[in-house]
Motif scaffolding. Sequence first.
Motif, PDB file in Angstrom:
ATOM      1  N   TYR A 123       0.823  -1.209   0.000  1.00 41.21           N
ATOM      2  CA  TYR A 123       0.000   0.000   0.000  1.00 41.21           C
ATOM      3  C   TYR A 123       0.858   1.261   0.000  1.00 41.21           C
ATOM      4  O   TYR A 123       0.561   2.229  -0.708  1.00 41.21           O
ATOM      5  CB  TYR A 123      -0.937  -0.005   1.215  1.00 41.21           C
ATOM      6  CG  TYR A 123      -2.371  -0.273   0.829  1.00 41.21           C
ATOM      7  CD1 TYR A 123      -3.109   0.662   0.113  1.00 41.21           C
ATOM      8  CD2 TYR A 123      -2.970  -1.487   1.142  1.00 41.21           C
ATOM      9  CE1 TYR A 123      -4.423   0.405  -0.259  1.00 41.21           C
ATOM     10  CE2 TYR A 123      -4.277  -1.745   0.771  1.00 41.21           C
ATOM     11  CZ  TYR A 123      -5.005  -0.797   0.065  1.00 41.21           C
ATOM     12  OH  TYR A 123      -6.292  -1.056  -0.311  1.00 41.21           O
ATOM     13  N   LYS A 124       1.922   1.265   0.770  1.00 43.91           N
ATOM     14  CA  LYS A 124       2.785   2.452   0.816  1.00 43.91           C
ATOM     15  C   LYS A 124       3.413   2.726  -0.545  1.00 43.91           C
ATOM     16  O   LYS A 124       3.682   3.871  -0.893  1.00 43.91           O
ATOM     17  CB  LYS A 124       3.888   2.260   1.854  1.00 43.91           C
ATOM     18  CG  LYS A 124       3.397   2.296   3.290  1.00 43.91           C
ATOM     19  CD  LYS A 124       4.567   2.104   4.245  1.00 43.91           C
ATOM     20  CE  LYS A 124       4.089   2.078   5.682  1.00 43.91           C
ATOM     21  NZ  LYS A 124       5.196   1.919   6.632  1.00 43.91           N
ATOM     22  N   SER A 125       3.647   1.666  -1.289  1.00 43.39           N
ATOM     23  CA  SER A 125       4.289   1.808  -2.595  1.00 43.39           C
ATOM     24  C   SER A 125       3.328   2.316  -3.664  1.00 43.39           C
ATOM     25  O   SER A 125       3.741   2.625  -4.781  1.00 43.39           O
ATOM     26  CB  SER A 125       4.869   0.457  -3.036  1.00 43.39           C
ATOM     27  OG  SER A 125       5.800  -0.015  -2.082  1.00 43.39           O
ATOM     28  N   MET A 126       2.058   2.414  -3.325  1.00 38.85           N
ATOM     29  CA  MET A 126       1.060   2.895  -4.287  1.00 38.85           C
ATOM     30  C   MET A 126       1.038   4.415  -4.393  1.00 38.85           C
ATOM     31  O   MET A 126       0.321   4.975  -5.206  1.00 38.85           O
ATOM     32  CB  MET A 126      -0.328   2.371  -3.897  1.00 38.85           C
ATOM     33  CG  MET A 126      -0.446   0.850  -4.024  1.00 38.85           C
ATOM     34  SD  MET A 126      -1.958   0.164  -3.279  1.00 38.85           S
ATOM     35  CE  MET A 126      -3.210   0.894  -4.339  1.00 38.85           C
ATOM     36  N   GLY A 127       1.815   5.096  -3.535  1.00 41.24           N
ATOM     37  CA  GLY A 127       1.926   6.554  -3.624  1.00 41.24           C
ATOM     38  C   GLY A 127       0.830   7.275  -2.869  1.00 41.24           C
ATOM     39  O   GLY A 127       0.248   6.759  -1.915  1.00 41.24           O
ATOM     40  N   ASN A 128       0.522   8.485  -3.339  1.00 35.95           N
ATOM     41  CA  ASN A 128      -0.428   9.343  -2.627  1.00 35.95           C
ATOM     42  C   ASN A 128      -1.881   9.111  -3.018  1.00 35.95           C
ATOM     43  O   ASN A 128      -2.777   9.786  -2.512  1.00 35.95           O
ATOM     44  CB  ASN A 128      -0.068  10.818  -2.867  1.00 35.95           C
ATOM     45  CG  ASN A 128       1.310  11.151  -2.344  1.00 35.95           C
ATOM     46  OD1 ASN A 128       1.714  10.648  -1.305  1.00 35.95           O
ATOM     47  ND2 ASN A 128       2.037  12.007  -3.066  1.00 35.95           N
ATOM     48  N   ASP A 129      -2.118   8.185  -3.947  1.00 39.91           N
ATOM     49  CA  ASP A 129      -3.480   7.948  -4.418  1.00 39.91           C
ATOM     50  C   ASP A 129      -4.218   6.903  -3.592  1.00 39.91           C
ATOM     51  O   ASP A 129      -5.235   6.359  -4.021  1.00 39.91           O
ATOM     52  CB  ASP A 129      -3.457   7.502  -5.890  1.00 39.91           C
ATOM     53  CG  ASP A 129      -2.857   8.570  -6.785  1.00 39.91           C
ATOM     54  OD1 ASP A 129      -3.006   9.761  -6.450  1.00 39.91           O
ATOM     55  OD2 ASP A 129      -2.235   8.213  -7.803  1.00 39.91           O
ATOM     56  N   VAL A 130      -3.689   6.615  -2.405  1.00 38.92           N
ATOM     57  CA  VAL A 130      -4.279   5.570  -1.575  1.00 38.92           C
ATOM     58  C   VAL A 130      -5.583   6.060  -0.954  1.00 38.92           C
ATOM     59  O   VAL A 130      -5.638   7.146  -0.366  1.00 38.92           O
ATOM     60  CB  VAL A 130      -3.292   5.149  -0.458  1.00 38.92           C
ATOM     61  CG1 VAL A 130      -3.950   4.161   0.487  1.00 38.92           C
ATOM     62  CG2 VAL A 130      -2.040   4.550  -1.065  1.00 38.92           C
ATOM     63  N   ASP A 131      -6.601   5.253  -1.080  1.00 43.68           N
ATOM     64  CA  ASP A 131      -7.880   5.511  -0.414  1.00 43.68           C
ATOM     65  C   ASP A 131      -7.763   4.953   1.006  1.00 43.68           C
ATOM     66  O   ASP A 131      -7.774   3.729   1.212  1.00 43.68           O
ATOM     67  CB  ASP A 131      -9.007   4.820  -1.172  1.00 43.68           C
ATOM     68  CG  ASP A 131     -10.383   5.113  -0.566  1.00 43.68           C
ATOM     69  OD1 ASP A 131     -10.439   5.455   0.629  1.00 43.68           O
ATOM     70  OD2 ASP A 131     -11.374   4.993  -1.292  1.00 43.68           O
ATOM     71  N   THR A 132      -7.637   5.848   1.990  1.00 42.70           N
ATOM     72  CA  THR A 132      -7.388   5.419   3.369  1.00 42.70           C
ATOM     73  C   THR A 132      -8.498   4.521   3.892  1.00 42.70           C
ATOM     74  O   THR A 132      -8.221   3.523   4.576  1.00 42.70           O
ATOM     75  CB  THR A 132      -7.239   6.648   4.285  1.00 42.70           C
ATOM     76  OG1 THR A 132      -6.228   7.495   3.759  1.00 42.70           O
ATOM     77  CG2 THR A 132      -6.850   6.219   5.690  1.00 42.70           C
ATOM     78  N   ASN A 133      -9.729   4.832   3.583  1.00 45.48           N
ATOM     79  CA  ASN A 133     -10.849   4.014   4.051  1.00 45.48           C
ATOM     80  C   ASN A 133     -10.791   2.608   3.458  1.00 45.48           C
ATOM     81  O   ASN A 133     -11.036   1.612   4.146  1.00 45.48           O
ATOM     82  CB  ASN A 133     -12.179   4.673   3.684  1.00 45.48           C
ATOM     83  CG  ASN A 133     -12.412   5.963   4.453  1.00 45.48           C
ATOM     84  OD1 ASN A 133     -11.935   6.110   5.594  1.00 45.48           O
ATOM     85  ND2 ASN A 133     -13.130   6.904   3.853  1.00 45.48           N
ATOM     86  N   LYS A 134     -10.433   2.548   2.181  1.00 46.63           N
ATOM     87  CA  LYS A 134     -10.328   1.249   1.520  1.00 46.63           C
ATOM     88  C   LYS A 134      -9.167   0.448   2.086  1.00 46.63           C
ATOM     89  O   LYS A 134      -9.260  -0.769   2.292  1.00 46.63           O
ATOM     90  CB  LYS A 134     -10.147   1.452   0.010  1.00 46.63           C
ATOM     91  CG  LYS A 134     -10.278   0.173  -0.804  1.00 46.63           C
ATOM     92  CD  LYS A 134     -10.223   0.489  -2.288  1.00 46.63           C
ATOM     93  CE  LYS A 134     -10.378  -0.792  -3.097  1.00 46.63           C
ATOM     94  NZ  LYS A 134     -10.305  -0.526  -4.549  1.00 46.63           N
ATOM     95  N   TRP A 135      -8.046   1.147   2.341  1.00 45.76           N
ATOM     96  CA  TRP A 135      -6.893   0.473   2.950  1.00 45.76           C
ATOM     97  C   TRP A 135      -7.244  -0.074   4.323  1.00 45.76           C
ATOM     98  O   TRP A 135      -6.924  -1.223   4.654  1.00 45.76           O
ATOM     99  CB  TRP A 135      -5.713   1.448   3.068  1.00 45.76           C
ATOM    100  CG  TRP A 135      -4.601   0.863   3.902  1.00 45.76           C
ATOM    101  CD1 TRP A 135      -3.670  -0.040   3.487  1.00 45.76           C
ATOM    102  CD2 TRP A 135      -4.341   1.104   5.279  1.00 45.76           C
ATOM    103  NE1 TRP A 135      -2.830  -0.375   4.519  1.00 45.76           N
ATOM    104  CE2 TRP A 135      -3.234   0.311   5.636  1.00 45.76           C
ATOM    105  CE3 TRP A 135      -4.944   1.911   6.252  1.00 45.76           C
ATOM    106  CZ2 TRP A 135      -2.699   0.312   6.933  1.00 45.76           C
ATOM    107  CZ3 TRP A 135      -4.417   1.906   7.533  1.00 45.76           C
ATOM    108  CH2 TRP A 135      -3.317   1.114   7.869  1.00 45.76           C
ATOM    109  N   THR A 136      -7.934   0.739   5.139  1.00 47.78           N
ATOM    110  CA  THR A 136      -8.318   0.303   6.477  1.00 47.78           C
ATOM    111  C   THR A 136      -9.212  -0.924   6.411  1.00 47.78           C
ATOM    112  O   THR A 136      -9.034  -1.888   7.173  1.00 47.78           O
ATOM    113  CB  THR A 136      -9.053   1.438   7.216  1.00 47.78           C
ATOM    114  OG1 THR A 136      -8.211   2.583   7.269  1.00 47.78           O
ATOM    115  CG2 THR A 136      -9.428   1.012   8.623  1.00 47.78           C
TER     116      THR A 136
END
Length: 338
Positions: A278-291
Amino acid sequence: KVKPQGGQMRKVYKQESEILVERLLKLVADQKNDIPYPHDMNYVIGGALQDLNDCDALAHVHESLEWLTIRMSKMINKLAPVLESDELNIMETITNLRNNFQILSEKCLVVLHLDLRVRCFTKLIPMMCNNDYNQENYNQFNPYSSVNKEHTDKEADALSRQFDELSDKLQISLQANKFKYVFNGCGVVVSNLMTDACELIKNQKINQQGVKRICRNIFAIQQKLTNITLTREAELDTCRQFYELLYTTPEEFIMQIQENGLKYTSGRLYLSLFDLLYKSMGNDVDTNKWTSNRRKLIDVISTFEAKTEKKSGELSYIQQAAKEMGGGGIDIYDRTKY
């Protein structure tokens, strides 16, 4: 004595590897804010013995001491029936000396065994800490800039060369069964070091080229060890497959764990690899989806761990992570919380 065979030996190698890796990586954990080794790999040349010629000399010392021990045992057997009662102190002195030589001989062989494993640590951990696996190789202004992109890292090359040189020396110096003792099980140590090192990757970011480099490093070391031990070193296949999970999407990652279980390593390291993805996906990470995905992965891991382990009264790593996730989530870029 009954020697362990087949699966028993694999279990012994695995237990030894886990103890060694845990203690060696503690050296890294004690330097939380520093890269554990400098970029200049000449600073850390080898293992417990800096010079490979010292390893060769130690192997000769081992064989010489063992030869001397055998000769002294034969002498003791001949002297025992003919010595008078007032001469028994001579027998005791010779026996003690024989025992000391035998202990020293065994220690020499153990040092050679451990030296090879320390060499793996002093090459592979700096390799994972210091190399940038998120760097793009392509340079539009220089079409030849990626000419070396299929090469392995210099630390992996250095370790392979040391395996080669040490193998050439010890095959001459040691008997075959002792040579096997030194090298067999080394693949398990490399596998454990590399999987644990996913938590140490520089900047905690990696791209697909970086994954390929790590997999090439593992494959190159596997080929070298296979040529030396004449065994497949299947643990390194497992290690490579573990890193190949970084080619997947988060949803595919979770699906593979559901289908295959904790096939490669512990639940903690699966979670660390997932965070790295997830960290390698950059700034486009959806925090809610990651959680949501992280909580789902924790549930999957907990299910498999519950089947294989009897939980103690204390919270396991995964249980603690689940508790924290339920308490408002964890910042993906703040590893201090988990």
